[in-house]
Design a protein around this motif. Sequence first.
Motif, PDB file in Angstrom:
ATOM      1  N   LEU A  37       3.989  -2.810   7.532  1.00 54.42           N
ATOM      2  CA  LEU A  37       4.067  -4.271   7.473  1.00 54.42           C
ATOM      3  C   LEU A  37       3.800  -4.752   6.052  1.00 54.42           C
ATOM      4  O   LEU A  37       3.874  -5.934   5.766  1.00 54.42           O
ATOM      5  CB  LEU A  37       3.030  -4.894   8.410  1.00 54.42           C
ATOM      6  N   CYS A  38       3.452  -3.836   5.170  1.00 53.03           N
ATOM      7  CA  CYS A  38       3.136  -4.143   3.774  1.00 53.03           C
ATOM      8  C   CYS A  38       4.303  -4.887   3.123  1.00 53.03           C
ATOM      9  O   CYS A  38       5.431  -4.443   3.259  1.00 53.03           O
ATOM     10  CB  CYS A  38       2.848  -2.827   3.047  1.00 53.03           C
ATOM     11  N   PRO A  39       4.146  -5.974   2.417  1.00 51.12           N
ATOM     12  CA  PRO A  39       2.893  -6.593   1.965  1.00 51.12           C
ATOM     13  C   PRO A  39       2.323  -7.661   2.907  1.00 51.12           C
ATOM     14  O   PRO A  39       1.671  -8.590   2.426  1.00 51.12           O
ATOM     15  CB  PRO A  39       3.307  -7.208   0.632  1.00 51.12           C
ATOM     16  N   MET A  78       0.848  -1.183   0.000  1.00 47.93           N
ATOM     17  CA  MET A  78       0.000   0.000   0.000  1.00 47.93           C
ATOM     18  C   MET A  78       0.882   1.230   0.000  1.00 47.93           C
ATOM     19  O   MET A  78       1.990   1.189   0.515  1.00 47.93           O
ATOM     20  CB  MET A  78      -0.905  -0.017   1.228  1.00 47.93           C
ATOM     21  N   PRO A  79       0.396   2.325  -0.555  1.00 49.23           N
ATOM     22  CA  PRO A  79       1.202   3.538  -0.522  1.00 49.23           C
ATOM     23  C   PRO A  79       1.398   3.966   0.920  1.00 49.23           C
ATOM     24  O   PRO A  79       0.595   3.649   1.789  1.00 49.23           O
ATOM     25  CB  PRO A  79       0.357   4.550  -1.279  1.00 49.23           C
ATOM     26  N   GLU A  80       2.436   4.717   1.133  1.00 49.03           N
ATOM     27  CA  GLU A  80       2.789   5.033   2.507  1.00 49.03           C
ATOM     28  C   GLU A  80       2.445   6.471   2.841  1.00 49.03           C
ATOM     29  O   GLU A  80       2.663   7.377   2.060  1.00 49.03           O
ATOM     30  CB  GLU A  80       4.285   4.821   2.664  1.00 49.03           C
ATOM     31  N   THR A 112      10.490  -5.568  -0.947  1.00 51.89           N
ATOM     32  CA  THR A 112       9.108  -5.294  -0.541  1.00 51.89           C
ATOM     33  C   THR A 112       9.069  -3.947   0.165  1.00 51.89           C
ATOM     34  O   THR A 112      10.092  -3.423   0.602  1.00 51.89           O
ATOM     35  CB  THR A 112       8.565  -6.352   0.431  1.00 51.89           C
ATOM     36  N   HIS A 113       7.855  -3.422   0.295  1.00 53.94           N
ATOM     37  CA  HIS A 113       7.672  -2.147   0.979  1.00 53.94           C
ATOM     38  C   HIS A 113       8.272  -2.218   2.389  1.00 53.94           C
ATOM     39  O   HIS A 113       8.975  -1.328   2.826  1.00 53.94           O
ATOM     40  CB  HIS A 113       6.170  -1.852   1.039  1.00 53.94           C
ATOM     41  N   ARG A 114       8.014  -3.320   3.073  1.00 61.51           N
ATOM     42  CA  ARG A 114       8.500  -3.436   4.438  1.00 61.51           C
ATOM     43  C   ARG A 114      10.029  -3.520   4.501  1.00 61.51           C
ATOM     44  O   ARG A 114      10.655  -2.951   5.393  1.00 61.51           O
ATOM     45  CB  ARG A 114       7.903  -4.677   5.104  1.00 61.51           C
ATOM     46  N   ILE A 123       7.379  -4.539  -3.933  1.00 61.83           N
ATOM     47  CA  ILE A 123       6.105  -5.260  -3.888  1.00 61.83           C
ATOM     48  C   ILE A 123       5.259  -4.763  -2.712  1.00 61.83           C
ATOM     49  O   ILE A 123       5.757  -4.630  -1.591  1.00 61.83           O
ATOM     50  CB  ILE A 123       6.365  -6.773  -3.755  1.00 61.83           C
ATOM     51  N   HIS A 124       3.989  -4.477  -2.994  1.00 62.64           N
ATOM     52  CA  HIS A 124       3.029  -4.034  -1.980  1.00 62.64           C
ATOM     53  C   HIS A 124       1.804  -4.945  -2.003  1.00 62.64           C
ATOM     54  O   HIS A 124       1.566  -5.648  -2.979  1.00 62.64           O
ATOM     55  CB  HIS A 124       2.503  -2.628  -2.303  1.00 62.64           C
ATOM     56  N   HIS A 125       1.007  -4.875  -0.936  1.00 63.65           N
ATOM     57  CA  HIS A 125      -0.356  -5.398  -1.025  1.00 63.65           C
ATOM     58  C   HIS A 125      -1.297  -4.209  -0.864  1.00 63.65           C
ATOM     59  O   HIS A 125      -0.885  -3.133  -0.418  1.00 63.65           O
ATOM     60  CB  HIS A 125      -0.637  -6.499   0.008  1.00 63.65           C
TER      61      HIS A 125
HETATM   62 ZN    ZN Z   1       2.978  -0.809   0.561  1.00 67.20          ZN
END
Ligand code: ZN
Length: 325
Positions: A308-310, A1-3, A298-300, A188-190
Amino acid sequence: MPELPSTPPSPEDHPADHYAGCPCCDRSRISRRWFLLGIPALAGLLSTRLAAGSGDPLTHVVRRRETLSGIASTYGVTVQELAAANRIANPNRLQIGQRLVIPQPAPAFIEYTVRRGETLSAIAARHGTTVAELVRYNGLQRPDRISVGQVLRIPSSGGPAHPQLPSPIRAQVEGPSIARGRWEWIVIHHSGTTLGSARGMDRYHRQERRMANGLAYHFVIGNGSGMTDGEIHVGERWTRQLEGGHLASYQLNQVSIGICLVGDFERRAPNARQMEALEMLVRSLLRVAHLRSAAVTTHRLIHPRHTLCPGRHFPTEAFLATISR
Ligand SMILES: [Zn+2]
């Protein structure tokens, strides 16, 4: 998800287009203590350990004042290789006491024993290489005469062929001609939601988050709720080669390709079709953007303190291992 950035940026420093924000981000926030180590490594403070068993990997425990580049040069590997082997997104952030695996150079070939009924061309095809390559690699005088039990060397760069994107999507993904160095990361995001679509996200980012370029990601992969399962949406930010809007850092958005998988992977894992689509997409992007697999993150991993994304059920380790093969 965008931050969502912790403090609102000034318009000059950070154009609003770089922030999307998402209600799920707050829920995903975690706090974790990271030590910032920016001082060059001092010789003599290195803590090394050669594992007793020959099968165990060589590891290194990070000491105060060590840097990734210092450790890499000590072991004769590149920073990128070291970062990839340890899933380190930001090479400037190491934790004291962190145990790093030191990657060993991959063998230039694998050995393969010929079985009854096999031909050189069949073996070449199965390993993603050519007869000419095998002849050259093994110094074969008579390629038509290989015998059962004969050991062949097969270049390790060749492997089983990976699944390819469907051609219309592939044309869109690989359409733009991209200069080397244009992109540095694939993040990578969710979505943090159980259902969603590229169109819905685009509307949200454009209208609610006031992002002039809309959809904050370059790609969205559907999960069957809102978009077809495993469907890859190629966003305008990719076709027009625009920066992303999916990270809080202005600099990182400039060089990071964003992929969002629809789903809340804090609750459940992505499904097989999404993961297959993701793998095909990432392999294609690595090729077209001239990146090595170490660029996949990943984003995290890139912002461990913020999100915590993804999500905990996204198989980060397994996916990064798959993509590096
Ligand atoms: Zn994200």
